[in-house]
Design a protein around this motif. Structure first.
Motif, PDB file in Angstrom:
ATOM      1  N   ALA A  98       0.621  -1.489  -3.955  1.00 50.15           N
ATOM      2  CA  ALA A  98       1.515  -0.320  -3.932  1.00 50.15           C
ATOM      3  C   ALA A  98       1.263   0.562  -5.153  1.00 50.15           C
ATOM      4  N   ASN A  99       1.474   1.860  -4.972  1.00 46.14           N
ATOM      5  CA  ASN A  99       1.341   2.827  -6.060  1.00 46.14           C
ATOM      6  C   ASN A  99       2.722   3.057  -6.674  1.00 46.14           C
ATOM      7  N   LEU A 100       2.937   2.496  -7.861  1.00 48.68           N
ATOM      8  CA  LEU A 100       4.219   2.634  -8.568  1.00 48.68           C
ATOM      9  C   LEU A 100       4.040   3.407  -9.870  1.00 48.68           C
ATOM     10  N   ARG A 101       3.032   4.252  -9.906  1.00 51.33           N
ATOM     11  CA  ARG A 101       2.752   5.023 -11.125  1.00 51.33           C
ATOM     12  C   ARG A 101       3.945   5.918 -11.470  1.00 51.33           C
ATOM     13  N   ALA A 102       4.400   5.801 -12.726  1.00 48.67           N
ATOM     14  CA  ALA A 102       5.494   6.622 -13.257  1.00 48.67           C
ATOM     15  C   ALA A 102       6.809   6.427 -12.508  1.00 48.67           C
ATOM     16  N   ALA A 103       6.948   5.322 -11.771  1.00 50.40           N
ATOM     17  CA  ALA A 103       8.210   5.047 -11.073  1.00 50.40           C
ATOM     18  C   ALA A 103       9.257   4.557 -12.072  1.00 50.40           C
ATOM     19  N   ASN A 104      10.522   4.807 -11.768  1.00 55.62           N
ATOM     20  CA  ASN A 104      11.615   4.313 -12.600  1.00 55.62           C
ATOM     21  C   ASN A 104      12.085   2.977 -12.040  1.00 55.62           C
ATOM     22  N   LEU A 105      11.783   1.890 -12.760  1.00 57.84           N
ATOM     23  CA  LEU A 105      12.143   0.543 -12.316  1.00 57.84           C
ATOM     24  C   LEU A 105      13.255  -0.069 -13.166  1.00 57.84           C
ATOM     25  N   ILE A 106      13.900   0.750 -13.975  1.00 63.05           N
ATOM     26  CA  ILE A 106      14.976   0.247 -14.825  1.00 63.05           C
ATOM     27  C   ILE A 106      16.089  -0.346 -13.961  1.00 63.05           C
ATOM     28  N   GLY A 107      16.452  -1.593 -14.246  1.00 61.75           N
ATOM     29  CA  GLY A 107      17.533  -2.252 -13.517  1.00 61.75           C
ATOM     30  C   GLY A 107      17.132  -2.820 -12.172  1.00 61.75           C
ATOM     31  N   ALA A 108      15.877  -2.637 -11.758  1.00 58.90           N
ATOM     32  CA  ALA A 108      15.442  -3.135 -10.448  1.00 58.90           C
ATOM     33  C   ALA A 108      15.274  -4.655 -10.485  1.00 58.90           C
ATOM     34  N   ASP A 109      15.513  -5.289  -9.346  1.00 56.02           N
ATOM     35  CA  ASP A 109      15.327  -6.742  -9.227  1.00 56.02           C
ATOM     36  C   ASP A 109      14.117  -7.003  -8.350  1.00 56.02           C
ATOM     37  N   LEU A 110      13.026  -7.456  -8.973  1.00 54.13           N
ATOM     38  CA  LEU A 110      11.776  -7.735  -8.277  1.00 54.13           C
ATOM     39  C   LEU A 110      11.511  -9.243  -8.201  1.00 54.13           C
TER      40      LEU A 110
ATOM     41  N   GLY B 165       0.783  -1.218   0.000  1.00 55.45           N
ATOM     42  CA  GLY B 165       0.000   0.000   0.000  1.00 55.45           C
ATOM     43  C   GLY B 165       0.821   1.278   0.000  1.00 55.45           C
ATOM     44  N   ALA B 166       2.142   1.161  -0.135  1.00 56.02           N
ATOM     45  CA  ALA B 166       3.007   2.347  -0.089  1.00 56.02           C
ATOM     46  C   ALA B 166       2.855   3.180  -1.371  1.00 56.02           C
ATOM     47  N   ASN B 167       3.095   4.484  -1.239  1.00 50.67           N
ATOM     48  CA  ASN B 167       3.041   5.388  -2.386  1.00 50.67           C
ATOM     49  C   ASN B 167       4.461   5.576  -2.913  1.00 50.67           C
ATOM     50  N   LEU B 168       4.748   4.934  -4.038  1.00 53.92           N
ATOM     51  CA  LEU B 168       6.068   5.027  -4.680  1.00 53.92           C
ATOM     52  C   LEU B 168       5.957   5.713  -6.040  1.00 53.92           C
ATOM     53  N   SER B 169       4.915   6.505  -6.211  1.00 51.49           N
ATOM     54  CA  SER B 169       4.723   7.178  -7.495  1.00 51.49           C
ATOM     55  C   SER B 169       5.909   8.105  -7.785  1.00 51.49           C
ATOM     56  N   GLU B 170       6.418   8.006  -9.010  1.00 54.84           N
ATOM     57  CA  GLU B 170       7.532   8.826  -9.491  1.00 54.84           C
ATOM     58  C   GLU B 170       8.821   8.590  -8.700  1.00 54.84           C
ATOM     59  N   ALA B 171       8.898   7.525  -7.918  1.00 51.33           N
ATOM     60  CA  ALA B 171      10.121   7.216  -7.183  1.00 51.33           C
ATOM     61  C   ALA B 171      11.174   6.665  -8.137  1.00 51.33           C
ATOM     62  N   ASN B 172      12.426   6.901  -7.817  1.00 48.56           N
ATOM     63  CA  ASN B 172      13.530   6.389  -8.622  1.00 48.56           C
ATOM     64  C   ASN B 172      14.044   5.102  -7.977  1.00 48.56           C
ATOM     65  N   LEU B 173      13.700   3.951  -8.575  1.00 48.83           N
ATOM     66  CA  LEU B 173      14.101   2.643  -8.059  1.00 48.83           C
ATOM     67  C   LEU B 173      15.145   2.005  -8.972  1.00 48.83           C
ATOM     68  N   PHE B 174      15.939   2.834  -9.602  1.00 48.42           N
ATOM     69  CA  PHE B 174      16.980   2.366 -10.516  1.00 48.42           C
ATOM     70  C   PHE B 174      17.922   1.398  -9.799  1.00 48.42           C
ATOM     71  N   ARG B 175      18.000   0.172 -10.301  1.00 48.12           N
ATOM     72  CA  ARG B 175      18.863  -0.889  -9.757  1.00 48.12           C
ATOM     73  C   ARG B 175      18.562  -1.230  -8.291  1.00 48.12           C
ATOM     74  N   ALA B 176      17.377  -0.908  -7.826  1.00 46.63           N
ATOM     75  CA  ALA B 176      17.013  -1.257  -6.446  1.00 46.63           C
ATOM     76  C   ALA B 176      16.842  -2.770  -6.333  1.00 46.63           C
ATOM     77  N   ASN B 177      17.232  -3.322  -5.192  1.00 44.42           N
ATOM     78  CA  ASN B 177      17.114  -4.752  -4.945  1.00 44.42           C
ATOM     79  C   ASN B 177      15.863  -4.996  -4.107  1.00 44.42           C
ATOM     80  N   LEU B 178      14.793  -5.492  -4.739  1.00 41.97           N
ATOM     81  CA  LEU B 178      13.507  -5.692  -4.081  1.00 41.97           C
ATOM     82  C   LEU B 178      13.126  -7.173  -4.030  1.00 41.97           C
ATOM     83  N   LEU B 179      14.103  -8.034  -3.864  1.00 44.41           N
ATOM     84  CA  LEU B 179      13.858  -9.464  -3.799  1.00 44.41           C
ATOM     85  C   LEU B 179      12.875  -9.803  -2.681  1.00 44.41           C
ATOM     86  N   LEU B 180      11.847 -10.565  -3.025  1.00 46.53           N
ATOM     87  CA  LEU B 180      10.862 -11.057  -2.055  1.00 46.53           C
ATOM     88  C   LEU B 180      10.113  -9.934  -1.333  1.00 46.53           C
TER      89      LEU B 180
END
Length: 215
Positions: A161-173, A140-155
């Motif tokens: 969650a609100n990921l509208r317009a977020a940058n997920l390039i290189g992120a590991d989900l 339920g977190a608001n991550l709109s427009e957040a920069n998650l470049f190369r973020a490690n989000l394993l598990l």
């Protein structure tokens, strides 16, 4: 803190965990910390992963050796180790509750937020590039427009969650739970090339970047 207690902590286990629990914890942590899951050009995280694996391997071998001794039970540590365990029951720092906190536009780049509870937190526009967030609770977190470049989000838990317009390039989900999440307009591609790791990710009911609902 005794060496025995430290081994349990490294494997994220409670004192007295069974041999099966030790082995399962080892497998889970190797899955999370394997260097192949870390961007090769991120030397800091690569070194951290190697150090973690070394500690995880040592902890498992020490606990396995202890628990396979004839006079050692699988359900409790040796008598001499019980008292120290009973006096250090405070939860580790990483489990602190940050639910509902406001981190909008905050610079959290390269932070270690693994295991934190950030459910319903406001992280809109935050810089989370190269941030380590395995098993983080972002439900339920608001991550709109957040920069998650190369973020490690394993598990990670990213349900609703609100990921509208977020940058997920290189992120590991990999292994993350994105059920019901809104990824409308999120950046996940360069041309036709998908640049997000989604191995084992649960996307049921998620709104994809193009607005379609994932079936």
């Amino acid at each position: 803190m005794s060496d025995l207690e430290q081994y349990y902590r490294i494997l994220e286990l409670e004192p007295g965990a069974t041999l099966d629990e030790v082995n399962q914890a080892y497998k889970d942590l190797v899955f999370v910390w394997h260097p192949d899951r870390i961007p090769k050009d991120n030397l800091r995280l690569q070194q951290k992963a190697q150090d973690k694996l070394k500690a995880i391997n040592e902890a498992r071998e020490k606990l396995r050796s202890l628990k396979t001794k004839p006079q050692t039970t699988l359900n409790s540590p040796p008598p001499e180790a019980q008292k120290p365990f009973q006096t250090t029951q405070q939860p580790p720092k990483k489990s602190s509750d940050l639910s509902g906190k406001d981190y909008s536009r905050a610079n959290l780049s390269n932070k270690d937020l693994s295991g934190r509870n950030l459910s319903y937190a406001n992280l809109s526009g935050a810089n989370l590039s190269d941030t380590f967030m395995h098993k983080v609770n972002l439900r339920g977190a608001n991550l709109s427009e957040a920069n998650l470049f190369r973020a490690n989000l394993l598990l990670a838990d990213l349900r609703e969650a609100n990921l509208r317009a977020a940058n997920l390039i290189g992120a590991d989900l990999s292994g993350a739970d994105l059920r019901g999440a809104d990824l409308t307009g999120a950046r996940i591609r360069s041309g036709e090339r998908l640049l997000v790791k989604l191995i084992g990710t649960n996307l049921a009911g998620a709104i994809m970047p193009d607005g379609a609902i994932y079936q």
